[in-house]
Design a protein around this motif. Structure first.
Motif, short mmCIF file in Angstrom:
data_model
loop_
_atom_site.label_atom_id
_atom_site.label_comp_id
_atom_site.label_asym_id
_atom_site.label_seq_id
_atom_site.Cartn_x
_atom_site.Cartn_y
_atom_site.Cartn_z
N TYR A 198 0.83 -1.26 -0.09
CA TYR A 198 -0.06 -0.11 0.14
C TYR A 198 1.02 1.10 0.17
CZ TYR A 198 -3.81 3.01 1.62
OH TYR A 198 -4.75 4.15 1.80
N THR A 200 1.04 4.31 0.91
CA THR A 200 1.11 5.15 2.31
C THR A 200 2.17 4.27 3.06
OG1 THR A 200 -0.98 6.05 2.01
CG2 THR A 200 0.16 6.43 4.22
N ASP A 201 2.22 3.20 3.12
CA ASP A 201 3.13 2.42 3.77
C ASP A 201 4.45 2.26 3.14
OD1 ASP A 201 1.13 1.77 5.82
OD2 ASP A 201 0.79 -0.22 4.62
N SER A 234 -8.21 1.48 0.33
CA SER A 234 -7.53 1.47 1.75
C SER A 234 -7.13 -0.18 1.97
CB SER A 234 -8.48 1.77 2.70
OG SER A 234 -9.60 1.41 2.60
N LYS A 235 -6.64 -0.47 2.88
CA LYS A 235 -6.33 -1.94 3.24
C LYS A 235 -7.52 -2.49 4.04
CE LYS A 235 -2.23 -1.69 5.13
NZ LYS A 235 -0.88 -2.13 5.79
N ASP A 238 -7.33 -2.22 7.65
CA ASP A 238 -7.48 -0.82 8.23
C ASP A 238 -9.12 -0.65 8.34
OD1 ASP A 238 -4.97 0.03 8.77
OD2 ASP A 238 -4.67 0.93 6.71
N ALA A 258 -3.99 4.90 8.03
CA ALA A 258 -3.03 4.62 7.28
C ALA A 258 -1.66 5.66 7.40
CB ALA A 258 -3.12 3.92 5.93
N ARG A 261 -0.42 6.18 10.57
CA ARG A 261 0.60 5.11 10.93
C ARG A 261 1.90 5.32 10.47
NH1 ARG A 261 -2.26 1.12 9.42
NH2 ARG A 261 -1.56 0.96 7.28
#
Length: 469
Positions: A198, A200-201, A234-235, A238, A258, A261
């Motif tokens: 993802y 953002t991660d 999104s995941k 989440d 996210a 995080r």
């Protein structure tokens, strides 16, 4: 004997130079700019949300200063980033609208990949480089798709992100990459490879890696999240954190979680390496939350793309240990224009030597050394719409209706138009706006007329603040 004295003298001078160098290095603060995309004013715990979960950003707010009246220079993404990175009103060099291919009027001076931040302008990274800084931008650029506008040609040493304005949070397929090549994920220059995680991660991982590699020297990190801009993706893990929400609101909450995080990972890395005490951290947003993704701008009226408070006032936190008081608030109006001079001075530079800046160094104001307001006036403009804020007064000029006047200190929702009660104030502020506009460049590109018409409609539709559900 002479040689002995020379050796002693050399040793003294060397030690003094070392002490001076160490002292100078200690003055140079690491700088981390955490920049959200299209987030709602209310959609954070420290801003009052009871439904969104932002523990890391809330912790940052408790450790730093929250700005109650922080403004961007535009109500849309690209122009606001131009103002942020140059410290100059972007209208002064002809940027008023997003550089989105296919949406522009054919009468625009620049079109396609040529729409970008003019090359004669310097960015904050340009000013930090000669001060010994290593700079990186992670995420969204949105200031020109052509190679000549690339972040690595605009002062940044490293780039991990995409040149355009919006993209998927997951790996794009070949068709998507072909249709919107500016939104391919890029590392450095021309190295295109879609994310395995993802996005953002992935941005958080790259940010932590950059800190690891540069912990021994001063650095500037511009974390330009594309969260929580559309598409709403999104995941599942989440999404599962928000059983009481549905639809777009649930997607938005998961995307915000996210991003929180990711911010937490970056903040934890600074603490882990002992860099926290010497790092200036800012969290802010590029413009108000849009109407199409279920963001909440409460208690403000308006949304992205208009100049009501909900379009231009944004959440903002600043943390600098031993300088800024933890858990404090700042109640005077500030601008994202102020980031560049604040960062340059925090880097032991001298922003007062930079000609043409519209921003100011905020540190003397937030520490109480300067009790005046940072700005006597702030301005906004797009097409025929214009705004000036002078003290507590705010005048909005429209192309299709009479001007409106509000006292923001007494009427944050902009529901009590005072234009008819104070015609002399309207005239005074109209003149201020007119004089400021006299020094602006003509827009380098403009939207097709229908999009400006739609923006005006949203002004009427988003007049009443609505609390999130």
């Amino acid at each position: 004997m002479k040689n002995y004295k020379s050796i002693i003298l050399f040793g003294i001078v060397t030690n003094l130079l070392l002490l001076f160098s160490t002292s100078l290095s200690a003055q140079k603060k690491n700088i981390v700019m955490l920049f959200a995309d299209d987030a709602g004013y209310h959609d954070f715990g420290f801003q009052g949300s009871k439904t969104f979960k932002t523990p890391n950003i809330d912790q940052l707010a408790s450790e730093g200063m929250v700005f109650n009246e922080a403004y961007t220079t535009a109500a849309v993404c690209g122009p606001s980033r131009a103002g942020l990175l140059t410290g100059i009103y972007q209208q002064r060099y002809g940027i008023e609208e997003n550089n989105v291919p296919g949406y522009m009027s054919e009468s625009s001076k620049l079109l396609g990949d040529e729409m970008g931040l003019p090359l004669h302008l310097k960015t904050v990274a340009d000013y930090l480089h000669p001060l010994g800084y290593q700079s990186i931008i992670l995420g969204k650029w949105h200031l020109g798709d052509a190679d000549k506008y690339h972040p690595l040609s605009r002062g940044f040493d490293e780039f991990y992100g995409f040149r355009g304005g919006a993209r998927s949070f997951f790996a794009m397929n070949q068709k998507e990459a072909f249709e919107r090549p500016e939104n391919r994920l890029e590392k450095g220059f021309g190295n295109f490879e879609e994310p395995e995680k993802y996005l953002t991660d992935e941005i958080a991982d790259e940010a932590c890696d950059f800190i690891d590699r540069n912990q021994k020297k001063p650095f500037f990190m511009y974390v330009s999240f594309n969260a929580v801009h559309s598409p709403l993706e999104s995941k599942k893990s989440d999404l599962d954190q928000f059983e009481g929400l549905i639809g777009k609101r649930k997607q938005l909450a998961a995307m915000t979680l996210a991003m929180d995080r990711a911010c937490g990972m970056i903040l934890d890395k600074l603490k882990e390496l002992g860099l926290e005490e010497n790092t200036l951290i800012v969290f802010a947003n590029d413009n108000g939350g849009p109407d199409g993704t279920s963001t909440c701008n409460y208690p403000l009226s308006g949304c992205k793309s208009n100049f009501l408070e909900g379009g231009i006032r944004v959440p903002c936190i600043m943390k600098l240990p031993n300088v800024i008081k933890p858990g404090s608030e700042y109640t005077k109006a500030v601008s994202m224009l102020d980031m560049l001079p604040t960062f340059v001075n925090a880097a032991a530079g001298n922003a007062s030597e930079i000609k043409g800046l519209d921003g100011v160094d905020l540190l003397p104001y937030v520490t109480g050394k300067n009790m005046a307001a940072p700005h006597e006036m702030l301005f906004w403009k797009k097409e025929n719409r214009g705004v000036v804020r002078q003290g507590d007064w705010k005048l909005l000029r429209f192309p299709d209706r009479p001007a409106e006047l509000y006292n923001i200190a007494k009427d944050i929702t902009e529901s009590n138009n005072l234009a008819y009660k104070h015609p002399e104030k309207v005239r005074e502020m109209y003149k201020l706006l007119w004089e400021w506009e006299g020094g602006l460049e003509r827009p380098l590109w403009q939207l097709k007329r229908i999009y400006e018409v739609n923006a005006m409609k949203r002004i009427d539709e988003k007049r009443t603040p609505v609390l999130d559900k």
